[in-house]
Design a protein around this motif. Structure first.
Motif, PDB file in Angstrom:
ATOM      1  N   VAL A 106       0.838  -1.199   0.000  1.00  0.00           N
ATOM      2  CA  VAL A 106       0.000   0.000   0.000  1.00  0.00           C
ATOM      3  C   VAL A 106       0.872   1.247   0.000  1.00  0.00           C
ATOM      4  O   VAL A 106       0.599   2.220  -0.719  1.00  0.00           O
ATOM      5  CB  VAL A 106      -0.946   0.007   1.221  1.00  0.00           C
ATOM      6  N   LEU A 107       1.930   1.230   0.804  1.00  0.00           N
ATOM      7  CA  LEU A 107       2.792   2.412   0.940  1.00  0.00           C
ATOM      8  C   LEU A 107       3.960   2.421  -0.040  1.00  0.00           C
ATOM      9  O   LEU A 107       4.638   3.438  -0.174  1.00  0.00           O
ATOM     10  CB  LEU A 107       3.338   2.484   2.374  1.00  0.00           C
ATOM     11  N   GLY A 108       4.201   1.297  -0.705  1.00  0.00           N
ATOM     12  CA  GLY A 108       5.349   1.238  -1.614  1.00  0.00           C
ATOM     13  C   GLY A 108       6.661   1.328  -0.876  1.00  0.00           C
ATOM     14  O   GLY A 108       7.608   1.962  -1.346  1.00  0.00           O
ATOM     15  N   VAL A 109       6.714   0.675   0.286  1.00  0.00           N
ATOM     16  CA  VAL A 109       7.889   0.778   1.155  1.00  0.00           C
ATOM     17  C   VAL A 109       8.417  -0.612   1.486  1.00  0.00           C
ATOM     18  O   VAL A 109       7.639  -1.505   1.849  1.00  0.00           O
ATOM     19  CB  VAL A 109       7.528   1.514   2.470  1.00  0.00           C
ATOM     20  N   ASP A 110       9.719  -0.804   1.361  1.00  0.00           N
ATOM     21  CA  ASP A 110      10.366  -2.031   1.798  1.00  0.00           C
ATOM     22  C   ASP A 110      10.798  -1.842   3.250  1.00  0.00           C
ATOM     23  O   ASP A 110      11.674  -1.036   3.541  1.00  0.00           O
ATOM     24  CB  ASP A 110      11.579  -2.318   0.906  1.00  0.00           C
ATOM     25  N   ARG A 111      10.188  -2.582   4.147  1.00  0.00           N
ATOM     26  CA  ARG A 111      10.484  -2.373   5.574  1.00  0.00           C
ATOM     27  C   ARG A 111      11.907  -2.782   5.939  1.00  0.00           C
ATOM     28  O   ARG A 111      12.394  -2.457   7.021  1.00  0.00           O
ATOM     29  CB  ARG A 111       9.477  -3.134   6.441  1.00  0.00           C
ATOM     30  N   ASN A 112      12.571  -3.528   5.046  1.00  0.00           N
ATOM     31  CA  ASN A 112      13.949  -3.933   5.306  1.00  0.00           C
ATOM     32  C   ASN A 112      14.962  -2.927   4.770  1.00  0.00           C
ATOM     33  O   ASN A 112      16.163  -3.113   4.944  1.00  0.00           O
ATOM     34  CB  ASN A 112      14.211  -5.313   4.689  1.00  0.00           C
ATOM     35  N   ASP A 113      14.471  -1.900   4.114  1.00  0.00           N
ATOM     36  CA  ASP A 113      15.353  -0.854   3.587  1.00  0.00           C
ATOM     37  C   ASP A 113      15.419   0.274   4.626  1.00  0.00           C
ATOM     38  O   ASP A 113      14.452   1.005   4.828  1.00  0.00           O
ATOM     39  CB  ASP A 113      14.797  -0.336   2.258  1.00  0.00           C
ATOM     40  N   VAL A 114      16.563   0.412   5.268  1.00  0.00           N
ATOM     41  CA  VAL A 114      16.678   1.376   6.368  1.00  0.00           C
ATOM     42  C   VAL A 114      16.450   2.810   5.915  1.00  0.00           C
ATOM     43  O   VAL A 114      16.046   3.664   6.713  1.00  0.00           O
ATOM     44  CB  VAL A 114      18.059   1.261   7.060  1.00  0.00           C
ATOM     45  N   SER A 115      16.678   3.101   4.657  1.00  0.00           N
ATOM     46  CA  SER A 115      16.532   4.477   4.186  1.00  0.00           C
ATOM     47  C   SER A 115      15.075   4.939   4.138  1.00  0.00           C
ATOM     48  O   SER A 115      14.806   6.144   4.153  1.00  0.00           O
ATOM     49  CB  SER A 115      17.176   4.642   2.804  1.00  0.00           C
ATOM     50  N   VAL A 116      14.133   3.985   4.083  1.00  0.00           N
ATOM     51  CA  VAL A 116      12.714   4.348   4.046  1.00  0.00           C
ATOM     52  C   VAL A 116      11.925   3.691   5.177  1.00  0.00           C
ATOM     53  O   VAL A 116      10.696   3.773   5.224  1.00  0.00           O
ATOM     54  CB  VAL A 116      12.068   3.967   2.689  1.00  0.00           C
ATOM     55  N   GLN A 117      12.618   3.056   6.088  1.00  0.00           N
ATOM     56  CA  GLN A 117      11.952   2.268   7.129  1.00  0.00           C
ATOM     57  C   GLN A 117      11.026   3.106   8.002  1.00  0.00           C
ATOM     58  O   GLN A 117      10.007   2.620   8.490  1.00  0.00           O
ATOM     59  CB  GLN A 117      12.994   1.569   8.008  1.00  0.00           C
TER      60      GLN A 117
END
Length: 219
Positions: A106-117
């Motif tokens: 929904v958010l287009g976010v990878d929770r494992n990517d610290v830059s967008v966590q």
């Protein structure tokens, strides 16, 4: 995560899927564990879902014939939320929210990517609205709703959110089972008391009033 997986892989590599289905049938019919059902993961489209279900029926797993057998789908992809009415009409018995994947998609976010966590939040209004809408449609069709993501284990207000919106069952991390059971009992008693006294409350989750989540009623 958004690649070759779930029901699409089942429909493309049906030889592997058929082996899994035969194992489930063996467990149900030979070993007597008739409470073993199937929940199809990563449901994206109606056509692929139908192909997947057809393979299941060819292998003798059909919830239309065997009333002890239940067919569930995972709701992890936004398209499953928006087309939930169609999936209900296909005869599913239940849905389970995978809040981790649903939030990321929904958010287009990878929770494992610290830059967008820091953007990753299962209590984002967009995610909550997708869940509320799905549960409302499922209730209309008598389809069971559940949740197997981590959110109820992490956020106590998520429990209240799911219960107030009619969630049938909630799965939590092992270390939070006792706490969650107590919370569920407390929330249910709270709701019963409100109903008995005629108290109109406006509960919130992450500071967002729950009545703001019924976006389709405002359109």
């Amino acid at each position: 995560m958004i690649g070759f997986r779930g029901e699409f892989r089942y429909s493309k590599e049906d030889d592997i899927f058929r082996l899994e289905l035969r194992a489930i049938k063996h467990v149900r019919e030979k070993m007597g564990f008739t409470n073993t059902w199937v929940m199809i993961p990563f449901v994206r489209t109606l056509n692929v879902f139908r192909k997947t279900v057809q393979i299941m029926r060819e292998e003798g797993l059909d919830n239309r014939i065997d009333k002890d057998f239940k067919l569930w789908i995972m709701v992890e992809v936004p398209s499953a939320c928006f087309m939930i009415e169609e999936f209900c009409l296909e005869g599913i018995d239940g849905v389970s929210f995978g809040t981790n994947d649903l939030t990321m998609l929904v958010l287009g976010v990878d929770r494992n990517d610290v830059s967008v966590q820091e953007l990753y939040d299962e209590r984002n209004l967009g995610v909550l609205r997708a869940i509320v809408f799905t549960m409302a449609v499922c209730r209309k069709h008598g389809v069971t709703t559940s949740i197997c993501g981590q959110a109820p284990s992490v956020y106590p207000d998520y429990l209240e959110f799911m219960i107030r919106n009619g969630c049938t069952s909630i799965s939590v991390n092992p270390d939070t089972v006792v706490f969650s059971r107590k919370m569920v009992a407390m929330i249910e008693k709270k709701i019963q008391l409100e109903n008995a006294l005629g108290i109109a409350t406006k509960p919130k989750i992450a500071g967002i009033p729950m009545d703001e989540m019924f976006f389709w009623k405002k359109v």
